[in-house]
Motif scaffolding. Sequence first.
Motif, PDB file in Angstrom:
ATOM      1  N   GLY A 123      -9.765   1.465  -3.428  1.00 19.18           N
ATOM      2  CA  GLY A 123     -10.258   0.950  -4.829  1.00 19.18           C
ATOM      3  C   GLY A 123     -10.204   2.144  -5.966  1.00 19.18           C
ATOM      4  N   THR A 124     -10.040   3.281  -5.628  1.00 17.05           N
ATOM      5  CA  THR A 124      -9.914   4.237  -6.583  1.00 17.05           C
ATOM      6  C   THR A 124      -8.776   4.043  -7.485  1.00 17.05           C
ATOM      7  OG1 THR A 124     -10.801   5.734  -5.018  1.00 17.05           O
ATOM      8  CG2 THR A 124      -9.521   6.738  -6.972  1.00 17.05           C
ATOM      9  N   THR A 125      -8.836   4.054  -8.860  1.00 19.65           N
ATOM     10  CA  THR A 125      -8.067   3.919  -9.858  1.00 19.65           C
ATOM     11  C   THR A 125      -6.928   5.139  -9.750  1.00 19.65           C
ATOM     12  OG1 THR A 125      -9.378   2.714 -11.217  1.00 19.65           O
ATOM     13  CG2 THR A 125      -7.284   3.723 -12.177  1.00 19.65           C
ATOM     14  N   GLY A 126      -5.644   4.835  -9.786  1.00 15.25           N
ATOM     15  CA  GLY A 126      -4.546   5.748  -9.629  1.00 15.25           C
ATOM     16  C   GLY A 126      -3.266   5.233  -9.193  1.00 15.25           C
ATOM     17  N   ASN A 127      -2.201   5.913  -9.687  1.00 17.03           N
ATOM     18  CA  ASN A 127      -0.814   5.848  -9.577  1.00 17.03           C
ATOM     19  C   ASN A 127      -0.164   6.596  -8.735  1.00 17.03           C
ATOM     20  OD1 ASN A 127      -0.856   7.488 -11.554  1.00 17.03           O
ATOM     21  ND2 ASN A 127       1.093   6.920 -12.333  1.00 17.03           N
ATOM     22  N   GLU A 128      -0.748   7.583  -8.218  1.00 17.16           N
ATOM     23  CA  GLU A 128      -0.141   8.667  -7.310  1.00 17.16           C
ATOM     24  C   GLU A 128      -0.963   8.947  -6.116  1.00 17.16           C
ATOM     25  OE1 GLU A 128      -0.533  12.477  -9.362  1.00 17.16           O
ATOM     26  OE2 GLU A 128       0.546  13.422  -7.951  1.00 17.16           O
ATOM     27  N   THR A 129       0.189   8.851  -5.015  1.00 15.04           N
ATOM     28  CA  THR A 129      -0.511   9.305  -3.642  1.00 15.04           C
ATOM     29  C   THR A 129       0.695   9.932  -2.864  1.00 15.04           C
ATOM     30  OG1 THR A 129      -1.493   7.879  -1.914  1.00 15.04           O
ATOM     31  CG2 THR A 129       0.468   6.989  -2.615  1.00 15.04           C
ATOM     32  N   SER A 130       0.362  10.135  -1.415  1.00 11.99           N
ATOM     33  CA  SER A 130       1.486  10.844  -0.689  1.00 11.99           C
ATOM     34  C   SER A 130       2.164   9.885   0.089  1.00 11.99           C
ATOM     35  CB  SER A 130       0.562  11.544   0.245  1.00 11.99           C
ATOM     36  OG  SER A 130      -0.385  12.508  -0.515  1.00 11.99           O
ATOM     37  N   VAL A 131       3.217  10.636   0.438  1.00 14.71           N
ATOM     38  CA  VAL A 131       4.334   9.714   1.204  1.00 14.71           C
ATOM     39  C   VAL A 131       3.439   9.111   2.339  1.00 14.71           C
ATOM     40  CG1 VAL A 131       6.161   9.767   2.954  1.00 14.71           C
ATOM     41  CG2 VAL A 131       6.236  10.936   0.605  1.00 14.71           C
ATOM     42  N   GLY A 132       3.893   7.849   2.926  1.00 11.13           N
ATOM     43  CA  GLY A 132       3.194   7.023   4.145  1.00 11.13           C
ATOM     44  C   GLY A 132       1.809   6.452   3.505  1.00 11.13           C
ATOM     45  N   GLU A 133       1.389   6.449   2.242  1.00 12.42           N
ATOM     46  CA  GLU A 133       0.504   5.863   1.770  1.00 12.42           C
ATOM     47  C   GLU A 133       0.808   4.994   0.778  1.00 12.42           C
ATOM     48  OE1 GLU A 133      -2.475   6.125   3.170  1.00 12.42           O
ATOM     49  OE2 GLU A 133      -1.701   7.442   4.444  1.00 12.42           O
ATOM     50  N   SER A 134      -0.045   3.914   0.334  1.00  7.00           N
ATOM     51  CA  SER A 134       0.154   2.797  -0.607  1.00  7.00           C
ATOM     52  C   SER A 134      -0.453   2.879  -1.875  1.00  7.00           C
ATOM     53  CB  SER A 134      -0.130   1.457   0.074  1.00  7.00           C
ATOM     54  OG  SER A 134       0.886   1.344   1.334  1.00  7.00           O
ATOM     55  N   ILE A 135       0.158   2.452  -2.777  1.00  4.75           N
ATOM     56  CA  ILE A 135      -0.573   1.916  -4.098  1.00  4.75           C
ATOM     57  C   ILE A 135      -0.411   0.414  -4.354  1.00  4.75           C
ATOM     58  CG2 ILE A 135      -0.276   2.354  -6.505  1.00  4.75           C
ATOM     59  CD1 ILE A 135       1.113   4.726  -6.165  1.00  4.75           C
ATOM     60  N   LEU A 136      -1.556   0.096  -4.785  1.00  5.40           N
ATOM     61  CA  LEU A 136      -1.639  -1.473  -5.283  1.00  5.40           C
ATOM     62  C   LEU A 136      -1.536  -1.730  -6.793  1.00  5.40           C
ATOM     63  CD1 LEU A 136      -4.393  -2.631  -2.761  1.00  5.40           C
ATOM     64  CD2 LEU A 136      -2.103  -2.539  -2.346  1.00  5.40           C
ATOM     65  N   LEU A 137      -0.367  -2.337  -7.011  1.00  7.46           N
ATOM     66  CA  LEU A 137      -0.153  -2.830  -8.195  1.00  7.46           C
ATOM     67  C   LEU A 137      -0.654  -4.159  -8.731  1.00  7.46           C
ATOM     68  CD1 LEU A 137       3.468  -1.368  -8.642  1.00  7.46           C
ATOM     69  CD2 LEU A 137       1.329  -0.239  -9.706  1.00  7.46           C
ATOM     70  N   THR A 138      -1.508  -4.429  -9.698  1.00  8.82           N
ATOM     71  CA  THR A 138      -2.113  -5.627  -9.732  1.00  8.82           C
ATOM     72  C   THR A 138      -1.633  -6.066 -11.342  1.00  8.82           C
ATOM     73  OG1 THR A 138      -3.987  -5.189  -8.518  1.00  8.82           O
ATOM     74  CG2 THR A 138      -4.309  -7.162 -10.027  1.00  8.82           C
ATOM     75  N   ALA A 191       2.923 -17.699  -7.381  1.00  5.03           N
ATOM     76  CA  ALA A 191       1.944 -16.929  -7.068  1.00  5.03           C
ATOM     77  C   ALA A 191       0.542 -17.133  -7.953  1.00  5.03           C
ATOM     78  CB  ALA A 191       2.161 -15.334  -7.037  1.00  5.03           C
ATOM     79  N   GLY A 192       0.721 -17.931  -9.171  1.00  5.36           N
ATOM     80  CA  GLY A 192      -0.346 -17.978  -9.845  1.00  5.36           C
ATOM     81  C   GLY A 192      -0.768 -17.020 -11.069  1.00  5.36           C
ATOM     82  N   THR A 193      -1.775 -16.837 -11.605  1.00  6.13           N
ATOM     83  CA  THR A 193      -1.968 -16.039 -13.025  1.00  6.13           C
ATOM     84  C   THR A 193      -2.255 -14.628 -12.374  1.00  6.13           C
ATOM     85  OG1 THR A 193      -4.495 -16.468 -12.631  1.00  6.13           O
ATOM     86  CG2 THR A 193      -3.029 -18.112 -13.990  1.00  6.13           C
ATOM     87  N   SER A 194      -1.990 -14.354 -11.300  1.00  7.34           N
ATOM     88  CA  SER A 194      -2.047 -12.954 -10.860  1.00  7.34           C
ATOM     89  C   SER A 194      -1.464 -12.687  -9.416  1.00  7.34           C
ATOM     90  CB  SER A 194      -3.721 -12.243 -10.582  1.00  7.34           C
ATOM     91  OG  SER A 194      -4.374 -13.140  -9.408  1.00  7.34           O
ATOM     92  N   ASP A 195      -1.057 -11.208  -9.297  1.00  4.11           N
ATOM     93  CA  ASP A 195      -0.230 -10.855  -8.367  1.00  4.11           C
ATOM     94  C   ASP A 195      -0.666  -9.263  -7.896  1.00  4.11           C
ATOM     95  OD1 ASP A 195       1.672 -11.167  -6.258  1.00  4.11           O
ATOM     96  OD2 ASP A 195       3.228 -10.039  -7.290  1.00  4.11           O
ATOM     97  N   ILE A 196      -0.929  -9.171  -6.478  1.00  5.55           N
ATOM     98  CA  ILE A 196      -1.135  -7.789  -6.050  1.00  5.55           C
ATOM     99  C   ILE A 196       0.071  -7.542  -5.237  1.00  5.55           C
ATOM    100  CG2 ILE A 196      -2.772  -6.252  -4.974  1.00  5.55           C
ATOM    101  CD1 ILE A 196      -4.764  -8.373  -5.504  1.00  5.55           C
ATOM    102  N   MET A 197       0.860  -6.512  -5.763  1.00  3.89           N
ATOM    103  CA  MET A 197       1.989  -5.794  -4.956  1.00  3.89           C
ATOM    104  C   MET A 197       1.801  -4.470  -4.535  1.00  3.89           C
ATOM    105  SD  MET A 197       5.018  -6.312  -4.096  1.00  3.89           S
ATOM    106  CE  MET A 197       5.281  -7.871  -4.768  1.00  3.89           C
ATOM    107  N   GLN A 198       1.860  -4.407  -3.142  1.00  2.00           N
ATOM    108  CA  GLN A 198       1.744  -3.146  -2.605  1.00  2.00           C
ATOM    109  C   GLN A 198       3.135  -2.418  -2.618  1.00  2.00           C
ATOM    110  OE1 GLN A 198       2.547  -3.635   1.750  1.00  2.00           O
ATOM    111  NE2 GLN A 198       2.095  -1.381   2.085  1.00  2.00           N
ATOM    112  N   PHE A 199       2.839  -1.031  -3.014  1.00  2.00           N
ATOM    113  CA  PHE A 199       4.117  -0.107  -3.052  1.00  2.00           C
ATOM    114  C   PHE A 199       3.724   0.838  -2.070  1.00  2.00           C
ATOM    115  CE2 PHE A 199       6.539   3.450  -4.213  1.00  2.00           C
ATOM    116  CZ  PHE A 199       7.405   2.804  -4.922  1.00  2.00           C
TER     117      PHE A 199
END
Length: 811
Positions: free
Chosen positions: A134-149, A189-197
């Motif tokens: 839930g923490t805002t951010g666009n940076e993480t480590s290899v093996g982890e995910s970011i959620l783009l909404t 998908a409707g008016t919103s989409d959450i994409m895992q990276f």
Amino acid sequence: MRNRVAVACVAGVSSALLIVAGCGSSGNGGSPGGEDAESDAVSSSGGGSSSGASSSGSSSGGSSSGSNGGGATDGGDATVESTDGGDATVESTDGGGTAETGSEASTNADGGDSGTLASYCGAWKSLTSALPSGTTGNETSVGESILLTATATGLNPNSLGYTWTMSNPIGAFGATVNGVGSQGQDEAAGTSDIMQFLCTAPGTTTVTLAVDDGPPPDGGACSPNLSTTTATVICDAYPSTQIESAWVELTGPNGINGLTGNVAIARALTAYVPTEAGTNPCPTITINSGSPVQMNLRAAATTSIAARTVNTAPGISAAALIGGAAGGGPGKPALFPVSSCEYPLPTGATSAVVAGQSLPVPKANPLKIVVIGDTGCRLQTDNGMQSCNDHDPNGTDTPYPFAAVAAAAAAQNPDLVIHVGDYAYRDNECPAGLGYNCGGSPWGFGWDTWEADLFTPGAPLLAAAPWVMTRGNHEQCNRAGQGWYRFLDTQPFDTADVHTCDNPAYDDPGTTSTATTADTTCTNYSVYGNCSGNWNNPFLVQINASTQIVVFDTADAKPQSQALNAAFPALPTGSSSLPTGATSLFFATYASELTTAGNLVEAAPLPFNFWSNHHPIFGYATGSPPANPIPAFLPVMNHVFPDTYFPPPINLALHGHTHDYQAIDFQTGTLPDGGTFQPAATLVSGNAGDILDLALPYPLPPDAGSSVNNPTAVEVATIGGVQQFASSDNGTPYQNAISDAAVAAGDNPTDNGFGYMVLQFNPGDAGTAATWTSTEYRTDNTVRDVCTIQTSGQMSCASWGVIAPDDAGVY
């Protein structure tokens, strides 16, 4: 490192880092709206105000400003914070960005750049990024995910689609079936989409989002100013000093591995990649405060395993499956950007530390055992969906409570954990528009789903005690079997690719062989037939001086889940026994493994001899009437162990598979020679995470009193007119239940059928016999039921029947 998302509102605008809402078409305006400066991220949102009032804020010494409220038509400029703290100008669309939304939006035949929306075009409204925590951010480590909404608008909101691409292939989108670097796409998908990276390699990439509102006609085009935006994602190299997870699991003799006692295996997962190719990436382990030694590499990280056939292929709708379409087909590649490491612990180890984390070493005489099962979150097109993002056990939707269950069970300070199978259920993508809170959930069978279903929510319990791992049908090769072998299986990892589940050619015994006699080339896996990833030899673990347990793999025992070799006759499921010379490899392989199991436990029986396999043998799956979940397996058991089904010393069987709690005591059975025996007491603990099953009826109807359809041998006991069968009341399907009496008493619906079990050993003394006590707990740690198991295999419980889920408990 600062947590930001870079978004370009229009062509030619570079590197402004912000969390943006309102670029393109938002509300009634097309220019960037007002902003709310927070930390190092700037958020702008389009509003309905026509005043053009502005607000400003500064960050890192820079300044930012923007108009609050759309409707600006003068093409004016809005300034936002750039990456270096200076000013970057974002221009509004030529012509004023006057695209309207909803039913009032004007249309344009070619989409054009006029700021209007064609009927097939969508306009993005906002794009944000966050970590799964839930923490805002666009940076993480290899093996982890970011959620783009992303949010968007269009003339047909339910038809809005989102296409995601990346400039640098350093990860994988959740909605792709083509692996690293491939396009991710969510249509309708409707008016919103959450994409895992999922980050699979270090680096920086620009993610481009394009929004549509259905397929364009020939020659049709949409304005990129309205439909397209970008975000920056940063994947950092995984630190060599960190680990994703670490735990201890127990194994023992399996008839062919030469072991004569328990072996404790320390396991750890890391996404660290050494700079020198071929170097062991595993961390060191320090045992008994000695010198650190490097752990052995079990399975190296890889993102290049080819996609294989799966049980429920993506792209097949539930309606098609209900209509009779085949569910199997090609799946998405299973990505494992983490390496699996292991190291055997010496007998009597008093401490073990990996990457600063103390591991739970085995105790000499375990007395308390947590039993859990069916812990994953269900995303399966043909068999139910679950709100994987709702971790509140008392949620009103379809919560996924395993994190709460694991924390509660860990607080019991167990000496051992027995998992009775089914760890991962996220077969398919979260469906849009059906109301499930699972947007952005990983899916498929790679590392990210295992992390979400086991290693993150189960972390407190993995750290609390060593585990005994039982394989479930959801760890079959055409499901999560690849992760099972990389992470949990106790045998050495198979470099020949048979026991990896990567190659579907080895899914079933006899796939490439018609042998019905022992195949000596497969002695590490299965004594009969061809090697198979879906079959494993049983093994024995001694719990304490009075108790041992046989762990048996029935992952492939469901008829609809395994493929019998076409070269052999189908297994006759209607008979109560099979002749010794049965030609089915299904029969031959399981018969061989059951014989091994009997040899293991009968070599040195103890007062308590437990058995663990995933599917209930004497218990029930829900149905009308309730029935045995693996009827094809029963004739094989009855052939190897006539009428006892289990090896005769077994006096308690532990299972999962049915998503409920069950406790069953049996009347004395009759053997073929006229002798008698006591069938093993049965406990089912399959309610720790996945969607709960329908409550079983009580009393069981007459035609269901023997789940093995052999009432002279195995029949639920009735004592004093009370049927000795207990089950949890799971209420309405897929919902949390609460008893009418509790509601009438003013209780709140804060309870449910989820829970876990604790077994406590009572050594006894000169005047009393040793017993085990099972206590079934709810998620709030109130008691659902308590049972006492005797060495005879008989069991008595405080509550028989369907136990109402009220907060007061039964005591």
